[in-house]
Scaffold this motif. Sequence first.
Motif, PDB file in Angstrom:
ATOM      1  N   UNK A 229       0.814  -1.218   0.000  1.00 52.21           N
ATOM      2  CA  UNK A 229       0.000   0.000   0.000  1.00 52.21           C
ATOM      3  C   UNK A 229       0.847   1.267   0.000  1.00 52.21           C
ATOM      4  N   UNK A 230       1.897   1.315   0.796  1.00 51.75           N
ATOM      5  CA  UNK A 230       2.715   2.530   0.867  1.00 51.75           C
ATOM      6  C   UNK A 230       3.456   2.756  -0.448  1.00 51.75           C
ATOM      7  N   UNK A 231       3.977   1.680  -1.033  1.00 53.17           N
ATOM      8  CA  UNK A 231       4.619   1.786  -2.342  1.00 53.17           C
ATOM      9  C   UNK A 231       3.631   2.322  -3.379  1.00 53.17           C
ATOM     10  N   UNK A 232       2.408   1.803  -3.354  1.00 58.09           N
ATOM     11  CA  UNK A 232       1.375   2.267  -4.282  1.00 58.09           C
ATOM     12  C   UNK A 232       1.054   3.744  -4.042  1.00 58.09           C
ATOM     13  N   UNK A 233       0.991   4.145  -2.777  1.00 56.58           N
ATOM     14  CA  UNK A 233       0.742   5.548  -2.466  1.00 56.58           C
ATOM     15  C   UNK A 233       1.856   6.456  -2.950  1.00 56.58           C
TER      16      UNK A 233
END
Length: 244
Positions: A229-233
């Motif tokens: 999720x953080x990478x995607x954000x």
Amino acid sequence: MRFLICDLGNTRTKIALYNDDLLIKQAILNENNPDAFARLICSSGFNHTDAAIVSSVSHDTTSFVERITAGRVITLTEHTLLPLINEYKTPSTLGNDRIAGAIGGAALYPGNDILVIDLGTAITYDFVEKGKIYKGGGISPGINMRFKSLNAFTMRLPLLTPSAEAPLIGTTTSGAIGSGVMNGCRAEVSGIIEAYRLLYPKIKIILTGGDLIYFEKMLKNNIFANPNLIIWGLKQILTYNLEK
């Protein structure tokens, strides 16, 4: 376009390579070391990218990433343009991972109320209202921090490591510590989720972070898991800035 995403956290470094919106490669280092980061980039095919974003809690690795990236490199700071409204009252103290996770969640569920729970060194709770406004959330000690605190601030309690299974009733001191920490963390997370649901009945809950494996039994009733999720954000922040 090929996008390089670099997330250097407190205890872990994650690197990802996207071809437009498709994640094609990623790697994780269980340390935050700029030399190890550079070696991994060069040896694993993460160089020769069109644009990149760097999020780091400590080391400045932007200059190195600029040398291996053909186009623009964004360093995530409190001044970086974001694809949502940030109403946090102290943006200079807001962790990059928190805002990136919130943006990632909002991108996955546009227009929805979102609660992102990052289960890492700390357990963080981040709320996005209607997919557009970051409001804030909460921070509490993570699993390993709780184990280390019990060992460091007492004379006789041993240092333990996390376990997926912990009895409710510990019949030894080690068992009691495991019960208190593991079941206590799960009870905290469950309680926070229910508190948000009382206020926002249709809220989407997303769990992420390195300790996600210890919370897998909670993945029901509209609670979702997304380890990237953080990478995607961060990817959303990068593309948003490239369009400006």
